[in-house]
Design an enzyme around this catalytic site. Structure first.
Site, mmCIF file in Angstrom:
data_model
loop_
_atom_site.group_PDB
_atom_site.id
_atom_site.type_symbol
_atom_site.label_atom_id
_atom_site.label_comp_id
_atom_site.label_asym_id
_atom_site.label_seq_id
_atom_site.Cartn_x
_atom_site.Cartn_y
_atom_site.Cartn_z
ATOM 1 C CG LEU A 14 40.476 26.518 -14.736
ATOM 2 C CD1 LEU A 14 39.578 27.494 -13.987
ATOM 3 C CD2 LEU A 14 41.867 27.116 -14.923
ATOM 4 C CB SER A 15 42.762 20.255 -13.393
ATOM 5 O OG SER A 15 43.137 18.942 -13.540
ATOM 6 N N GLY A 65 35.521 21.500 -18.053
ATOM 7 C CA GLY A 65 35.912 21.864 -19.419
ATOM 8 C C GLY A 65 36.623 23.195 -19.524
ATOM 9 C CG ASP A 74 45.744 17.789 -14.742
ATOM 10 O OD1 ASP A 74 46.636 18.608 -15.010
ATOM 11 O OD2 ASP A 74 45.002 17.293 -15.606
ATOM 12 C CD GLU A 82 50.194 23.449 -20.026
ATOM 13 O OE1 GLU A 82 49.926 22.568 -19.184
ATOM 14 O OE2 GLU A 82 50.210 24.655 -19.786
ATOM 15 C CB THR A 129 56.631 18.652 -19.797
ATOM 16 O OG1 THR A 129 55.815 19.216 -18.759
ATOM 17 C CG2 THR A 129 57.070 19.750 -20.749
ATOM 18 C CG ASP A 130 51.751 15.442 -17.718
ATOM 19 O OD1 ASP A 130 51.744 15.427 -18.972
ATOM 20 O OD2 ASP A 130 50.698 15.442 -17.031
ATOM 21 C CB SER A 135 38.966 15.479 -14.507
ATOM 22 O OG SER A 135 40.077 16.113 -15.056
HETATM 23 C C1 GLA Z 1 45.979 17.947 -19.283
HETATM 24 C C2 GLA Z 1 46.424 16.588 -18.736
HETATM 25 C C3 GLA Z 1 47.781 16.704 -18.010
HETATM 26 C C4 GLA Z 1 48.813 17.423 -18.867
HETATM 27 C C5 GLA Z 1 48.227 18.719 -19.436
HETATM 28 C C6 GLA Z 1 49.157 19.387 -20.413
HETATM 29 O O1 GLA Z 1 45.690 18.808 -18.224
HETATM 30 O O2 GLA Z 1 45.469 16.089 -17.839
HETATM 31 O O3 GLA Z 1 48.219 15.420 -17.650
HETATM 32 O O4 GLA Z 1 49.308 16.597 -19.883
HETATM 33 O O5 GLA Z 1 46.988 18.500 -20.103
HETATM 34 O O6 GLA Z 1 50.284 19.880 -19.779
#
Ligand code: GLA
Length: 363
Positions: free
Chosen positions: A106-107, A103, A153, A16, A18-19, A109
């Site tokens: 779970l991404s 929100g 994501d 988490e 780390t990207d 977006s």
């Molecule tokens: C969100 C961001 C990702 C990543 C995570 C944490 O989902 O969109 O790019 O940084 O948080 O790992």
């Protein structure tokens, strides 16, 4: 010709924040998807209706950042990012429905961006490499929506495969499949949605990113990927920045250790790494909440191998690795503890790795 395209949400198994530090992560795509149905025409705008909120919204093909907010900004951002890349897309009528809750961490977006992007590229008859698609979707989110997020994501939504996690190395942007089928070893993956939404976390996210960039600069490296834990703890003067860096560096190692544990289907070891990851997010990166800590701790006390918050933080979901025979006990213990502490009843489901973005609606 009607175009149908869909893209999934994701959970990150480990790795988490780390990207954007050019580190490592191990996500899966979820079975829940966002669907786009698109009827292109010769107009100069998209007329978009969505189950995500009010509508319809009109998005000119010449849209620029600042024009739209909310879910429509993600759609408009993709139109804008494609244009800045030199790819012309047609106008038309678009309908969006989503199974990925906004929100929830779970991404939703990235699922929305990648589904819209796929539909528009299909309409324009343009084929793009999935890493390039991820960069366009990220560009939309960073510059149009204004969220300084990394590539996790979008890459996950695009590269997902049933039964597989993905080891992503953000330094060279490579994605390697890693078998992830805990059910075949008698282990369940639980997704516990706290129902606490992370709507106001964008300032905190940007602050964590700035902390990591300061630490890297102080260490004289281009990204934290090039640093060691020992150097971070001695050379980074600000104790908070040093702890942020320690989270990122130890988390990269946990990703590799988790891949090794999964290779031998050692879910006890994988669970222990999830617990260590949660502790690091709680103590060093400070992105968990008392609510999420309670869910994770209770799950482990009730017999789970491991539990950790997944995603950007400050709300959203906890994932749990638990032997099949303890699933019921863990669910009951978590619901009881959370309700006794005055939080809303969590939603607890079993989940698995689903397929990535595409014109077929496969899960
Ligand atoms: C969100 C961001 C990702 C990543 C995570 C944490 O989902 O969109 O790019 O940084 O948080 O790992």
């Amino acid at each position: 010709m009607r175009i149908s395209y869909s893209a999934p949400g994701r959970i990150n198994l480990i790795g988490e924040h780390t990207d954007y530090n050019l580190g490592l992560a191990l996500p899966i795509a979820l079975p829940q998807r966002t669907f786009v149905s698109f009827d292109p025409d010769s107009s100069r705008a998209l007329e978009v209706s969505s189950s995500l909120g009010d509508g319809p919204v009109r998005i000119g093909l010449d849209t620029v950042p600042g024009e739209l907010t909310g879910w429509a900004a993600y759609v408009a951002g993709v139109v804008w990012a494609l244009r800045t890349t030199g790819i012309a897309v047609p106008g038309g009528t678009m309908t969006i429905t989503s199974e990925v809750e906004i929100g929830s961490g779970l991404s939703s977006s990235a699922a929305l961006e990648c589904a819209v992007l796929g539909a528009l590229l299909t309409a324009a008859d343009v084929e793009l490499d999935r890493v390039d698609q991820a960069r366009i979707a990220q560009h939309a989110e960073n510059e149009y929506v204004g969220a300084p997020t990394g590539l996790l994501d979008q890459l996950t939504s695009l590269f997902g495969e049933p039964g597989q996690a993905m080891l992503i190395d953000f330094r060279d942007v490579t994605v390697q499949p890693v078998r992830f089928e805990p059910e075949s070893s008698g282990v369940a993956l639980l997704l516990i949605d706290s129902r606490a939404r992370h709507a106001h976390a964008s300032g905190e996210y940007a602050a964590r990113r700035a902390s990591c960039e300061r630490a890297a600069a102080e260490l004289g490296v281009a990204s934290l990927r090039e640093a060691s834990v020992a150097a971070a703890l001695t050379a980074v003067k600000d104790p908070v920045d040093a702890r942020r860096a320690r989270h990122v560096l130890t988390e990269n190692q946990r990703v590799l250790d988790c891949v090794a544990a999964l290779a031998s289907a050692d879910f006890v070891a994988a669970g222990a790494l999830w617990n260590a990851s949660h502790a690091s997010m709680r103590d060093d990166f400070e992105i968990t909440t008392g609510h999420l800590d309670l869910i994770a701790e209770t799950a482990v006390q009730a017999g789970a191998f491991g539990a950790r918050m997944t995603g950007g933080g400050f709300g959203g979901c906890v994932i749990v690795l638990v032997p099949q025979e303890r699933v019921k006990a863990v669910g009951e213990a978590v619901s009881r503890a959370v309700c006794a502490a005055g939080y809303p009843e969590p939603s607890i489901t079993r989940t698995h790795a689903g397929g990535g973005a595409g014109s077929a609606n496969a899960t």
